[in-house]
Design a protein around this motif. Structure first.
Motif, short mmCIF file in Angstrom:
data_model
loop_
_atom_site.label_atom_id
_atom_site.label_comp_id
_atom_site.label_asym_id
_atom_site.label_seq_id
_atom_site.Cartn_x
_atom_site.Cartn_y
_atom_site.Cartn_z
N VAL A 199 -15.64 118.45 -25.13
CA VAL A 199 -17.07 118.61 -25.31
C VAL A 199 -17.77 117.45 -24.61
CG1 VAL A 199 -18.96 118.63 -26.98
CG2 VAL A 199 -16.84 119.84 -27.49
N MET A 200 -18.76 117.78 -23.78
CA MET A 200 -19.53 116.76 -23.07
C MET A 200 -21.01 116.91 -23.41
SD MET A 200 -17.86 116.90 -19.25
CE MET A 200 -16.10 117.21 -18.99
N ASP A 201 -21.70 115.77 -23.49
CA ASP A 201 -23.13 115.77 -23.76
C ASP A 201 -23.80 114.70 -22.92
OD1 ASP A 201 -25.58 116.43 -25.28
OD2 ASP A 201 -25.32 114.43 -26.11
N ASP A 202 -24.91 115.08 -22.27
CA ASP A 202 -25.71 114.13 -21.48
C ASP A 202 -24.88 113.48 -20.38
OD1 ASP A 202 -27.93 112.64 -20.68
OD2 ASP A 202 -27.50 111.02 -22.11
N VAL A 203 -24.18 114.30 -19.60
CA VAL A 203 -23.42 113.80 -18.45
C VAL A 203 -24.15 114.19 -17.17
CG1 VAL A 203 -21.23 113.90 -19.66
CG2 VAL A 203 -21.97 115.86 -18.31
N GLY A 204 -23.94 113.39 -16.12
CA GLY A 204 -24.56 113.71 -14.84
C GLY A 204 -23.96 114.94 -14.20
N CYS A 205 -22.61 114.98 -14.17
CA CYS A 205 -21.88 116.12 -13.60
C CYS A 205 -20.55 116.23 -14.33
CB CYS A 205 -21.67 115.92 -12.10
SG CYS A 205 -21.03 117.38 -11.24
N PRO A 206 -20.26 117.37 -14.96
CA PRO A 206 -19.07 117.45 -15.81
C PRO A 206 -17.74 117.36 -15.07
CG PRO A 206 -20.64 119.20 -16.33
CD PRO A 206 -21.10 118.56 -15.06
N PHE A 207 -17.71 117.85 -13.81
CA PHE A 207 -16.43 117.99 -13.11
C PHE A 207 -16.65 117.67 -11.64
CE2 PHE A 207 -13.55 121.18 -10.90
CZ PHE A 207 -12.41 120.39 -10.99
N VAL A 208 -15.96 116.63 -11.14
CA VAL A 208 -16.13 116.20 -9.76
C VAL A 208 -14.77 115.98 -9.12
CG1 VAL A 208 -17.06 114.42 -8.21
CG2 VAL A 208 -18.32 115.05 -10.29
N VAL A 209 -14.56 116.60 -7.97
CA VAL A 209 -13.42 116.29 -7.11
C VAL A 209 -13.99 115.89 -5.75
CG1 VAL A 209 -11.27 117.09 -6.08
CG2 VAL A 209 -11.99 117.99 -8.30
N ASN A 210 -13.71 114.68 -5.32
CA ASN A 210 -14.36 114.12 -4.14
C ASN A 210 -13.32 113.48 -3.23
OD1 ASN A 210 -15.96 112.83 -2.26
ND2 ASN A 210 -16.80 111.32 -3.68
N ALA A 211 -13.04 114.13 -2.11
CA ALA A 211 -12.09 113.60 -1.13
C ALA A 211 -12.76 112.78 -0.04
CB ALA A 211 -11.31 114.75 -0.50
N HIS A 212 -14.06 112.52 -0.17
CA HIS A 212 -14.81 111.70 0.79
C HIS A 212 -15.42 110.48 0.09
CE1 HIS A 212 -14.74 114.48 4.29
NE2 HIS A 212 -14.69 115.44 3.37
N TYR A 213 -14.76 109.94 -0.90
CA TYR A 213 -15.28 108.82 -1.70
C TYR A 213 -15.48 107.60 -0.81
CZ TYR A 213 -15.40 105.41 -5.56
OH TYR A 213 -15.75 104.41 -6.43
N PRO A 270 -33.13 112.98 -11.49
CA PRO A 270 -32.20 113.21 -10.38
C PRO A 270 -30.99 112.28 -10.45
CG PRO A 270 -34.46 113.14 -9.58
CD PRO A 270 -34.50 112.70 -11.01
N PHE A 271 -29.85 112.81 -10.06
CA PHE A 271 -28.60 112.06 -10.13
C PHE A 271 -27.69 112.53 -9.00
CE2 PHE A 271 -24.22 111.56 -11.73
CZ PHE A 271 -24.23 110.21 -12.00
N VAL A 272 -26.89 111.60 -8.44
CA VAL A 272 -25.97 111.94 -7.35
C VAL A 272 -24.65 112.41 -7.96
CG1 VAL A 272 -24.72 111.08 -5.34
CG2 VAL A 272 -27.02 110.22 -5.85
N PRO A 273 -24.27 113.67 -7.74
CA PRO A 273 -23.06 114.17 -8.39
C PRO A 273 -21.77 113.54 -7.90
CG PRO A 273 -23.97 115.82 -6.91
CD PRO A 273 -24.98 114.72 -6.98
N ALA A 274 -21.69 113.19 -6.61
CA ALA A 274 -20.46 112.61 -6.07
C ALA A 274 -20.81 111.52 -5.07
CB ALA A 274 -19.60 113.68 -5.39
N MET A 275 -20.04 110.44 -5.07
CA MET A 275 -20.34 109.29 -4.22
C MET A 275 -19.67 109.50 -2.86
SD MET A 275 -20.11 106.32 -7.14
CE MET A 275 -21.00 105.08 -6.21
N ALA A 276 -20.38 110.25 -2.01
CA ALA A 276 -19.91 110.56 -0.67
C ALA A 276 -21.11 110.61 0.27
CB ALA A 276 -19.16 111.89 -0.64
N GLU A 277 -20.88 110.24 1.51
CA GLU A 277 -21.96 110.26 2.50
C GLU A 277 -22.57 111.65 2.60
OE1 GLU A 277 -24.32 107.99 4.83
OE2 GLU A 277 -22.41 107.23 4.06
#
Length: 438
Positions: free
Chosen positions: A282-296, A368-375
């Motif tokens: 259970v998640m509450d008040d999250v920016g993005c619940p699920f992130v997979v980022n191969a360009h970190y 506003p929020f950035v879901p993944a830290m990638a260019e």
């Protein structure tokens, strides 16, 4: 140094020597328990020994004095690469049957360390609060840990690790104060913990491309934990060059974390992350619940053009792999940026992803929020499930409420199946296709 400071240093060094002597004597006698009774015990770095339990009783505070001279340099890893660091506050190397227990508090005295880090005045990287290196059968249980100088619990190259019923508290603005970071460890169980920190809550790591020894982090369970206010709830990477595999996350609550389940890496790291199973979360008040980022892009080398390039690159030993990742029975409320965000490599897409019985609803007043830290990934509010660079994706029973854009945003996705999914009560068209892109 002033006369008063010099006196304090000598007194702390004496107390440290006395505590260390108790630990060493217990080890020499074949093992046993060293008990710290109620009161404040101020000390410098301590080295734990095989078959010794350090027990901090209720009402006791083991307080580490933030004087770099009391933390001699040791060889370890820092952010996945070999480094000379200040000795961890509680440190063991090559030990077995090591236990830290009790209902008391262990205080890392972190603020002066954080200030020195920001000012760039430290000769070596900061100490972790609990650093267990190359150990077997280690247990950390029941204690409260706070104000860690850097990562809080860092088992490195360990086997058979148990962290249970531990509370960790670091301020939200404290730098790199991760909660629990098993690195290149085998057979790890984290259960019943409450983690509220200034960086990722629980992170699984396996070294970077700069690490000569490629040792996997594998057979890890995270069960029954409450994870609060971190950059990520349960995170894998970005240091994953030695592989991360066989991970179960179950029966957890995430509250106010920037991201929930977060996997991150980049070209050059190599390594494989596989067989990750998340259920009953259970998640509450999250920016993005699920992130997979191969360009970190964070950390040394993260801004190199090859990291951000979205075109296909040659596949080699430095090409990372994500595969067999499953989320089931997940509920996320008051989400800000996106229902989920997957950004795979053009040359090696994220493979075999399943979302089953996943419910996401957005906050009405989300910032506003950035879901993944990638260019190139910009701030967002209320985006749907964003899938880029994926193979063999199954979405079954996914429910999205309050999205401000299309519920599914797809690019370079093949083998997509969408079954019994809906957005704001309207069915998302069922899909069973070999390729889908736009």
């Amino acid at each position: 140094m002033s006369v008063g400071a010099d006196v304090e240093r000598r007194e702390t060094a004496q107390r440290t020597a006395e505590l260390q002597a108790r630990i060493d004597a217990t080890a020499s006698a074949g093992g046993g328990r060293v008990v710290l009774g109620p009161g404040v015990h101020r000390t410098g770095a301590l080295r734990l020994r095989s078959h010794v339990e350090l027990h901090v009783e209720a009402g006791a505070v083991l307080e580490f004095v933030p004087d770099p001279a009391l933390y001699p340099p040791v060889e370890a890893r820092w952010e996945g690469a070999p480094a000379t660091i200040h000795q961890p506050c509680l440190y063991a190397d090559g030990a077995e049957h090591v236990t830290i227990s009790g209902a008391g508090t262990i205080d890392g005295g972190g603020e002066p360390w954080w200030d020195a880090f920001r000012a760039g005045t430290l000769e070596h990287p900061r100490p972790t609060l609990v650093g267990l290196h190359r150990c077997r059968r280690v247990v950390v249980r029941d204690v409260t840990l706070r104000s860690s100088p850097a990562w809080t619990i860092h088992p490195l190259l360990c086997e058979d690790v148990s962290v249970r019923d531990v509370s960790i508290h670091n301020p939200p603005d404290s730098p790199n104060t991760d909660g629990i970071d098993p690195e290149s460890c085998r057979n790890v169980r984290i259960s019943g913990c409450h983690v509220d920190v200034g960086d990722d809550c629980i992170v699984l790591k396996a070294g970077t491309e700069a690490t000569a020894e490629r040792v996997a982090c594998e057979n890890v369970t995270v069960v029954g934990c409450t994870l609060v206010h971190g950059h990520g709830g349960v995170v894998i990477g970005s240091e994953m060059s030695g592989d991360v595999r066989n991970v179960v996350v179950a029966d957890c609550v995430f509250q106010g974390t920037d991201r929930g389940i977060r996997l991150k890496t980049r070209r050059g790291r190599g390594g494989v992350v596989e067989d990750v199973r998340v259920s009953n979360v259970v998640m509450d008040d999250v920016g993005c619940p699920f992130v997979v980022n191969a360009h970190y892009f964070c950390g040394p080398g993260g801004r190199e053009p090859v990291v951000s390039d979205r075109s296909a690159q040659p596949v080699d030993a430095g090409t990372p792999t994500f595969r067999r990742i499953s989320l089931a029975h997940v509920s996320a409320r008051r989400v800000r940026a996106a229902a989920g965000f997957v950004l795979g490599l053009a040359e090696r897409p994220v493979a075999e992803v399943t979302l089953d019985d996943v419910s996401v609803s957005f906050a009405d007043d989300a910032a506003p929020f950035v879901p993944a830290m990638a260019e190139g990934v910009e701030e967002a509010v209320g985006r749907g499930l964003v899938l880029t660079g994926c193979d063999d994706v199954v979405l079954r029973g996914v429910r999205i409420s309050g999205a401000r854009s299309e519920p599914l945003e797809l690019d370079r996705v093949s083998g997509l199946r969408v079954v019994d999914c809906a957005s704001d009560g309207k069915p998302i068209a069922e899909v069973d296709s070999s390729s889908f892109s736009h």
